[in-house]
Write an enzyme that holds these catalytic residues in place. Structure first.
Site, short mmCIF file in Angstrom:
data_model
loop_
_atom_site.label_atom_id
_atom_site.label_comp_id
_atom_site.label_asym_id
_atom_site.label_seq_id
_atom_site.Cartn_x
_atom_site.Cartn_y
_atom_site.Cartn_z
N LEU A 177 -56.28 71.20 -47.08
CA LEU A 177 -55.44 72.24 -47.68
C LEU A 177 -55.95 73.62 -47.28
CD1 LEU A 177 -54.76 70.97 -51.32
CD2 LEU A 177 -53.68 70.33 -49.18
N CYS A 178 -54.99 74.54 -47.16
CA CYS A 178 -55.33 75.88 -46.72
C CYS A 178 -55.76 76.72 -47.91
CB CYS A 178 -54.12 76.47 -46.01
SG CYS A 178 -54.59 77.75 -44.87
#
Ligand SMILES: *Cc1c(COP(=O)(O)O)cnc(C)c1O
Length: 408
Positions: A358-359
């Protein structure tokens, strides 16, 4: 370097790989056809229940709080081993109903039960653990309209809490339960209104590893139940004593000494007061029953260096493992037990950060962990993933979607 949590008992290597349920991790990934994947071991759950029953007095009944893990095959398996199930929503009621479980062995706690949820529970013969006087009134009204006798217990907000507990749910102002001093009057009121009175529910916290704290809490629960029943002038048909049994997640955590807890209960049960003499006595446990039986497997998709640190970037993350990322009720992030599943027998030789895909910088699975050297394609295992993993993580975050799950 930062320490990793202790790997739970029961995990060994086969052909150098982590074995789960007698087969290497890669076998289960192939069977699922994808990563990330939660693998839950039937055997470990069965043994956990058997060991627990052996340590507790025969009189103790064990309920499973299904919010810990409600994956249908897990729920199905645990329900064959537990005496009853505890639910906390109408959605969980439907899961339990779909499984064909005897709904008269189900109790329903949780603040904010909607009218539709109360109605479904009353119609099904589920015991309501009442969380407020107004909820009691709504439930009595719904039961009258349905022409059903509601089965009702009262959840007490006691004037003590579980010491050292991860999440406190009793002691002082709380959204849970009814303040102890108001309970005797409500017992009298719901009995007068014609309910089937099912006793008291006193849950004071979660994730305790100290036997001393659990023993102290249980003694207070029994005293409190006796006092409230005595004031109301009733004998209790049932007392749900709560649970709170924890599992080791972090370096330095020691398993709860259930033999000591069982021995103390044994002593107490030899001298129970009249109000509790005939009561069915329940523990309600979630994480203790299933937490250590689950492993989260995720594949390394990239390996990179940044200013001298190594990052192993996986296809999993906090969207399935919010607790392991340190974002579910923890103040200071510490590492869960994490291993390179595909090199489980190898010696650690480097310090690496294991992160999710996930960013967001929140998406960490292990910080500065001492691990065998791992490459793209290797599998990472996060242990203690059997409870509050899939069921307590934001799987829709960043469009990632849920992990696969299997019971083996
Ligand atoms: C969450 C919950 C449990 C289960 O807690 P664990 O820490 O998983 O054992 C039991 N009872 C109630 C009322 C709960 O809310």
């Amino acid at each position: 370097m930062k320490p990793l949590g202790p790997i739970p008992a029961g995990y060994t290597a086969i052909g150098g790989e982590l074995a789960i349920g007698g087969k290497p991790a890669s076998h289960w990934v192939e069977a699922a056809g994808r990563t990330p994947l939660f693998v839950y071991s039937k055997d470990l759950i069965t043994h956990r229940l058997a060991d627990l029953r052996a340590a507790m007095p025969d009189r103790i009944k064990i309920n499973y709080a299904i919010k810990a893990n409600s994956f249908a095959p897990v729920l199905d398996h645990v329900s064959t081993l537990a005496d009853g199930l505890d639910i906390a929503s109408g959605g969980e009621l439907e899961m339990v109903r779909a499984m064909g479980f005897d709904l008269t062995r189900v109790s329903f706690a949780g603040p904010g039960k909607r009218d539709s949820e109360l109605e479904a529970a009353i119609a099904a013969g589920v015991t309501l653990n009442l969380e407020s006087e107004t909820e009691a009134d709504r439930a009595l009204g719904i039961a009258a309209r349905l022409g059903k006798t509601p089965r009702m217990a009262i959840r007490v907000n006691p004037d003590f809490e579980l010491k050292g507990s991860g999440m406190k749910m009793g002691g002082g102002p709380k959204p849970f339960g009814i303040d102890a001093e108001r309970v005797p009057a409500l017992i009298a009121r719901i009995i007068a209104a014609g309910c089937e009175f099912r006793g008291l529910h006193i849950f004071t916290g979660s994730q305790a590893l100290s036997a001393e704290a659990v023993i102290d809490m249980q003694a207070k629960v029994l005293d409190c139940a006796d006092r409230l029943a005595g004031e109301a002038g009733v004998k209790l048909p049932k007392l749900n004593m709560g649970g709170g049994f924890g599992i080791p997640y972090f370096s330095g955590d020691e398993p709860l000494d259930i033999a000591a807890v069982g021995a103390a209960l044994h002593d107490r049960f030899a001298h129970l007061p009249e109000t509790l003499a005939d009561a069915e006595l329940f523990l309600e446990l979630g994480r203790y029953l299933v937490g250590e039986a689950g492993v989260y497997l995720t594949r390394i998709v990239d390996r990179k260096d940044s200013y001298g640190e190594t990052y192993l970037i996986t296809d999993g993350g906090l969207h399935h493992q919010l607790a392991a990322s340190g974002n579910f009720g923890t103040v200071v992030r510490r590492n869960y037990p994490v291993a390179i599943a595909s090199r489980f027998a190898a010696e650690p030789e480097e310090t690496a950060n294991v992160v999710g895909c996930l960013c967001t910088p929140l998406d960490r699975l292990a910080d500065k962990a001492h691990l065998p050297r791992a490459e793209v394609g290797d599998l990472v295992a996060v242990f203690c993933a059997g409870a509050y993993g899939a069921s307590a993580s934001p799987s829709a975050f960043l469009g990632q979607g849920p992990a696969a799950e299997m019971l083996v």
